[in-house]
Design a protein around this motif. Structure first.
Motif, PDB file in Angstrom:
ATOM      1  N   TRP A 188       0.853  -1.191   0.000  1.00 60.55           N
ATOM      2  CA  TRP A 188       0.000   0.000   0.000  1.00 60.55           C
ATOM      3  C   TRP A 188       0.886   1.238   0.000  1.00 60.55           C
ATOM      4  O   TRP A 188       1.259   1.748   1.043  1.00 60.55           O
ATOM      5  N   GLY A 213     -12.795   4.139   8.314  1.00 59.42           N
ATOM      6  CA  GLY A 213     -11.676   3.243   8.622  1.00 59.42           C
ATOM      7  C   GLY A 213     -10.396   3.935   8.202  1.00 59.42           C
ATOM      8  O   GLY A 213      -9.462   3.313   7.718  1.00 59.42           O
ATOM      9  N   GLY A 214     -10.359   5.236   8.416  1.00 62.09           N
ATOM     10  CA  GLY A 214      -9.250   6.081   7.942  1.00 62.09           C
ATOM     11  C   GLY A 214      -7.963   5.891   8.725  1.00 62.09           C
ATOM     12  O   GLY A 214      -6.903   6.346   8.305  1.00 62.09           O
ATOM     13  N   PHE A 218      -3.521   7.845   6.331  1.00 56.45           N
ATOM     14  CA  PHE A 218      -2.700   7.721   5.118  1.00 56.45           C
ATOM     15  C   PHE A 218      -3.528   8.037   3.859  1.00 56.45           C
ATOM     16  O   PHE A 218      -3.091   8.791   2.984  1.00 56.45           O
ATOM     17  N   THR A 219      -4.730   7.479   3.800  1.00 55.01           N
ATOM     18  CA  THR A 219      -5.569   7.742   2.623  1.00 55.01           C
ATOM     19  C   THR A 219      -6.175   9.144   2.694  1.00 55.01           C
ATOM     20  O   THR A 219      -6.333   9.807   1.665  1.00 55.01           O
ATOM     21  N   LEU A 235     -13.096   8.884   9.953  1.00 57.27           N
ATOM     22  CA  LEU A 235     -13.731   8.089  11.011  1.00 57.27           C
ATOM     23  C   LEU A 235     -12.982   6.776  11.160  1.00 57.27           C
ATOM     24  O   LEU A 235     -12.596   6.143  10.171  1.00 57.27           O
ATOM     25  N   ASP A 236     -12.768   6.373  12.409  1.00 55.99           N
ATOM     26  CA  ASP A 236     -12.156   5.068  12.675  1.00 55.99           C
ATOM     27  C   ASP A 236     -12.631   4.585  14.034  1.00 55.99           C
ATOM     28  O   ASP A 236     -13.015   5.385  14.885  1.00 55.99           O
ATOM     29  N   GLN A 237     -12.583   3.268  14.221  1.00 55.72           N
ATOM     30  CA  GLN A 237     -13.042   2.751  15.505  1.00 55.72           C
ATOM     31  C   GLN A 237     -11.927   2.743  16.551  1.00 55.72           C
ATOM     32  O   GLN A 237     -12.175   2.505  17.726  1.00 55.72           O
ATOM     33  N   SER A 238     -10.684   2.990  16.105  1.00 56.66           N
ATOM     34  CA  SER A 238      -9.553   2.885  17.037  1.00 56.66           C
ATOM     35  C   SER A 238      -9.078   4.264  17.501  1.00 56.66           C
ATOM     36  O   SER A 238      -8.500   5.032  16.729  1.00 56.66           O
ATOM     37  N   GLN A 241      -5.342   4.839  16.695  1.00 56.91           N
ATOM     38  CA  GLN A 241      -5.036   5.241  15.321  1.00 56.91           C
ATOM     39  C   GLN A 241      -5.391   6.720  15.108  1.00 56.91           C
ATOM     40  O   GLN A 241      -4.649   7.467  14.478  1.00 56.91           O
ATOM     41  N   GLY A 259     -15.858   6.014  15.432  1.00 57.26           N
ATOM     42  CA  GLY A 259     -17.146   5.472  15.025  1.00 57.26           C
ATOM     43  C   GLY A 259     -16.988   4.121  14.354  1.00 57.26           C
ATOM     44  O   GLY A 259     -15.865   3.672  14.090  1.00 57.26           O
ATOM     45  N   ALA A 261     -17.853   1.622  11.147  1.00 57.41           N
ATOM     46  CA  ALA A 261     -18.189   1.637   9.711  1.00 57.41           C
ATOM     47  C   ALA A 261     -19.567   1.054   9.440  1.00 57.41           C
ATOM     48  O   ALA A 261     -20.213   1.411   8.455  1.00 57.41           O
ATOM     49  N   GLY A 278      -8.636  -0.145   2.711  1.00 54.51           N
ATOM     50  CA  GLY A 278      -7.940  -1.145   3.541  1.00 54.51           C
ATOM     51  C   GLY A 278      -8.607  -1.388   4.876  1.00 54.51           C
ATOM     52  O   GLY A 278      -7.939  -1.731   5.847  1.00 54.51           O
ATOM     53  N   SER A 279      -9.905  -1.234   4.939  1.00 54.03           N
ATOM     54  CA  SER A 279     -10.603  -1.417   6.213  1.00 54.03           C
ATOM     55  C   SER A 279     -11.645  -2.529   6.127  1.00 54.03           C
ATOM     56  O   SER A 279     -11.870  -3.244   7.098  1.00 54.03           O
ATOM     57  N   TYR A 282     -11.608  -5.957   7.759  1.00 51.20           N
ATOM     58  CA  TYR A 282     -11.741  -6.121   9.215  1.00 51.20           C
ATOM     59  C   TYR A 282     -13.200  -6.059   9.661  1.00 51.20           C
ATOM     60  O   TYR A 282     -13.492  -6.252  10.818  1.00 51.20           O
ATOM     61  N   TRP A 283     -14.097  -5.701   8.755  1.00 51.44           N
ATOM     62  CA  TRP A 283     -15.489  -5.518   9.167  1.00 51.44           C
ATOM     63  C   TRP A 283     -16.181  -6.866   9.307  1.00 51.44           C
ATOM     64  O   TRP A 283     -16.127  -7.700   8.383  1.00 51.44           O
TER      65      TRP A 283
HETATM   66  C1  LIG Z   1      -5.197  -1.169   7.639  1.00 49.35           C
HETATM   67  S1  LIG Z   1      -5.955   0.216   8.416  1.00 49.35           S
HETATM   68  C2  LIG Z   1      -6.219   1.249   7.032  1.00 49.35           C
HETATM   69  C3  LIG Z   1      -6.136   2.677   7.414  1.00 49.35           C
HETATM   70  C4  LIG Z   1      -6.235   3.691   6.282  1.00 49.35           C
HETATM   71  N1  LIG Z   1      -7.518   3.681   5.623  1.00 49.35           N
HETATM   72  C5  LIG Z   1      -5.131   3.574   5.266  1.00 49.35           C
HETATM   73  O1  LIG Z   1      -5.414   3.609   4.076  1.00 49.35           O
HETATM   74  O2  LIG Z   1      -3.966   3.452   5.656  1.00 49.35           O
HETATM   75  C6  LIG Z   1      -7.588  -0.364   8.798  1.00 49.35           C
HETATM   76  C7  LIG Z   1      -8.344   0.570   9.707  1.00 49.35           C
HETATM   77  O3  LIG Z   1      -9.711   0.176   9.724  1.00 49.35           O
HETATM   78  C8  LIG Z   1     -10.204   0.418  11.032  1.00 49.35           C
HETATM   79  N2  LIG Z   1     -11.419  -0.367  11.221  1.00 49.35           N
HETATM   80  C9  LIG Z   1     -11.551  -1.710  11.203  1.00 49.35           C
HETATM   81  N3  LIG Z   1     -12.841  -2.043  11.398  1.00 49.35           N
HETATM   82  C10 LIG Z   1     -13.537  -0.894  11.521  1.00 49.35           C
HETATM   83  C11 LIG Z   1     -14.908  -0.579  11.740  1.00 49.35           C
HETATM   84  N4  LIG Z   1     -15.838  -1.530  11.854  1.00 49.35           N
HETATM   85  N5  LIG Z   1     -15.256   0.708  11.831  1.00 49.35           N
HETATM   86  C12 LIG Z   1     -14.336   1.698  11.718  1.00 49.35           C
HETATM   87  N6  LIG Z   1     -13.023   1.461  11.499  1.00 49.35           N
HETATM   88  C13 LIG Z   1     -12.625   0.182  11.413  1.00 49.35           C
HETATM   89  C14 LIG Z   1      -9.061   0.007  11.917  1.00 49.35           C
HETATM   90  O4  LIG Z   1      -9.171   0.570  13.207  1.00 49.35           O
HETATM   91  C15 LIG Z   1      -7.858   0.530  11.153  1.00 49.35           C
HETATM   92  O5  LIG Z   1      -7.499   1.813  11.564  1.00 49.35           O
END
Ligand SMILES: C[S@@+](CC[C@H](N)C(=O)[O-])C[C@H]1O[C@@H](n2cnc3c(N)ncnc32)[C@H](O)[C@@H]1O
Length: 432
Positions: A188, A213-214, A218-219, A235-238, A241, A259, A261, A278-279, A282-283
Motif C-alpha cells: 500500500w 476506517g481512515g 494515510f488515505t 472516522l475510525d473505531q480505534s 489510530q 465510530g 463503519a 484497507g478497512s 476487518y469488518w
Molecule cells: C489497515 S488500516 C487502514 C487505514 C487507512 N484507511 C489507510 O489507508 O492506511 C484499517 C483501519 O480500519 C479500522 N477499522 C476496522 N474495522 C472498523 C470498523 N468496523 N469501523 C471503523 N473502522 C474500522 C481500523 O481501526 C484501522 O485503523
C-alpha cells in the motif's frame, strides 16, 4: 504576502545571527512568516535578525492547513501549536521586552495585509517578490505600505551544511518507513493510493468527503490533496489510530471522529464522497458497511471502496484465508449492487512490480466505485446488527491463532520483497 518559504528552507549549521549594526534601522512593529518546523539554527537566525529590527512588536505567521499541502513530507510537520510555541519562546528568550504575536496562517498573507500598525516586513532575497505582493494588497486596501527588509540568511554559512526542515522530515520518514517494514510499503504505497482514489472523482475542493476506517490518515492525506481539510471527515473505531492522525499537521482542520463503519454516526444524504481504504477486510459484516456507505451519501454521490482481492495463487490464497477476509472481485460488485449503487465499476490496484498482471496470484487490491442515484436510505433491508458477545477465549485457540497470524503476516512480508527483487531482474517489457 507573508513569505513562508523563508523559514522552511533556511539552513542549520550556520554561525549565530549577525548582530545589528549600530545604525541599523528599527521599526515599531515587524512581520514575517514561515513554517518553522523543527525550529533549527536557520530559523533562529531569521527570528533573531527580525527581533533586532523591531522596537515594540513582532508578528509571526506560522503556516498551517492548505499552506502545508504541497510541502515535502507534509504529514510529518509538527502540529502548528507546537511550532508557534517554539517561535514565541525563542523570540522571548532573545528579546524579552518585545510584544510577540504569533498566529497560524492559512494563506500566504495572513496578518501582513490586515494589521494597520505594521511598519516593516522581513523577507529573504528569494522571497522579496512576496514583500512586493504584500504591499500591492495593502495599497488596494488603503493600508500604509511596509518597508521591506531583506535578511541575508546565508551570510557566513561557511560550513555550507544544508540541513533544512524538509531534510529533517525526510530522515524521519525514512526511519518510520523502515519500522513499518517492507510489507506495508509493498502492499500500500502512495502511488497505489493515488491511483485507487482516482475513480472517486475528487475534482472539487468543496466536496464533502468521509474516509471510513481512515486509521492514521494515510488515505486521508491523499484526499486532502484535492479537497479542503474542513470538508473532510476521518472516522475510525480505534482511538489509538485516530490519535496518530491528529498529530499530522497536513490533516489540521479535518474532522477526526471515532465510530463504526457498520453504524455510521452521520445523517442520511450527508456526503458527496464516501472513501474507505484497507478497512473492509476487518469488518464483521461488509454488506452492512456498504449499505451504510449508500445511506450517508447524497444523491449523485460516489462511494469508493478500496480493499484487497482474494489471491489467485494457491499458497497466497491459503495464507490469505487463514488470515482475514479477502473478498473476490465479484463479491465487491454484488455488495455494491445489493446496497442500491448504480454504475458499479472496479479498478485493479497493485504496486509497481505488479505490471498490471495478476498471474502470480498475489494479494492485489481493487478500487470499487458506485453512484447513488436516488436520495434516502439503501433499498436493502438487513436485520438488527448482531451484538458482540464476549465469549471466554480458549488459550489453545488463542495461541494457535496467534502463531498462524504471525506466519501469515510473515508470508506477506516476504512476498513483496521477492517480487521486488524479481522486478529488478525481469526485463521491464515482460510480466513478472
Ligand atoms: C489497515 S488500516 C487502514 C487505514 C487507512 N484507511 C489507510 O489507508 O492506511 C484499517 C483501519 O480500519 C479500522 N477499522 C476496522 N474495522 C472498523 C470498523 N468496523 N469501523 C471503523 N473502522 C474500522 C481500523 O481501526 C484501522 O485503523
Amino acid at each position: 504576502m507573508i513569505t513562508p518559504p523563508v523559514a522552511g528552507d533556511t539552513f542549520a549549521g550556520a554561525p549565530p545571527p549577525p548582530s545589528q549594526e549600530e545604525d541599523a534601522p528599527t521599526y515599531g512593529s515587524v512581520v514575517l512568516g514561515g513554517t518553522f518546523d523543527r525550529l533549527h539554527d536557520g530559523h533562529r537566525r531569521l527570528l533573531k535578525a527580525s527581533a533586532d529590527l523591531a522596537k515594540d512588536r513582532i508578528v509571526v505567521g506560522v503556516c498551517t492547513g492548505p499552506m502545508l499541502a504541497k510541502k515535502e513530507y507534509a504529514e510529518l510537520i509538527e502540529p502548528v501549536e507546537k511550532r508557534m510555541k517554539a517561535v514565541e519562546d525563542y523570540i522571548k528568550s532573545v528579546k524579552p521586552e518585545l510584544v510577540v504575536q504569533v498566529e497560524p496562517i492559512e494563506d500566504p498573507y495572513g496578518p501582513s495585509i490586515i494589521d494597520d500598525k505594521l511598519d516593516a516586513i522581513i523577507v529573504s532575497k528569494e522571497t522579496l517578490n512576496g514583500g512586493f505582493a504584500v504591499n500591492r494588497k495593502r495599497e488596494d486596501r488603503g493600508l500604509p505600505l511596509l518597508k521591506i527588509e531583506v535578511v541575508d540568511l546565508l551570510s557566513g554559512g561557511a560550513e555550507g551544511e544544508k540541513l533544512s526542515s524538509s531534510a529533517l522530515r525526510k530522515l524521519e520518514a525514512e526511519k518510520a518507513n523502515q519500522q513499518e517494514g517492507a510489507a506495508s510499503k509493498g502492499h500500500w504505497t502512495e502511488d497505489m493510493r493515488d491511483d485507487a482514489l482516482e475513480p472517486a472523482e475528487l475534482y472539487h475542493h468543496r466536496l464533502k468527503v468521509v474516509d471510513v476506517g481512515g486509521g492514521t490518515g494515510f488515505t486521508t492525506l491523499g484526499i486532502v490533496k484535492h479537497v479542503d481539510n474542513e470538508n473532510v471527515t476521518l472516522l475510525d473505531q480505534s482511538p489509538h489510530q485516530l490519535e496518530k492522525a491528529r498529530q499530522k499537521a497536513a490533516l489540521n482542520g479535518v474532522n477526526i471522529i471515532e465510530g463504526d463503519a457498520e453504524d455510521l454516526p452521520f445523517p442520511t444524504d450527508a456526503f458527496d464522497r464516501y472513501v474507505s481504504a484497507g478497512s473492509i477486510e476487518y469488518w464483521p459484516d461488509p454488506q452492512r458497511g456498504i449499505k451504510e456507505a449508500y445511506r450517508v451519501l447524497k444523491l449523485g454521490g460516489v462511494a469508493c471502496l478500496i480493499g484487497p482481492v482474494h489471491p489467485t495463487f494457491w499458497l497466497s490464497r491459503f495464507f490469505a484465508d487463514m488470515w482475514m477476509l479477502f473478498p473476490k472481485e465479484e463479491e465487491y460488485i454484488e455488495w455494491f449492487k445489493k446496497a442500491g449503487f448504480q454504475d458499479v465499476k472496479i479498478k485493479r490496484i497493485g504496486p509497481k512490480w505488479y505490471r498490471g498482471v495478476r498471474r502470480h496470484g498475489l494479494i492485489m487490491g481493487c478500487s470499487v466505485t458506485g453512484v447513488k442515484r436516488s436520495s434516502g436510505d439503501s433499498p436493502l433491508q438487513l436485520g438488527p446488527k448482531a451484538e458482540d458477545v464476549e465469549k471466554p477465549v480458549n488459550p489453545f485457540t488463542f495461541i494457535f491463532r496467534f502463531v498462524m497470524g504471525t506466519i501469515c503476516a510473515s508470508y506477506y512480508v516476504l512476498v513483496p520483497i521477492y517480487m521486488w527483487i524479481k522486478d529488478q531482474i525481469v526485463p521491464k517489457d515482460q510480466p513478472i
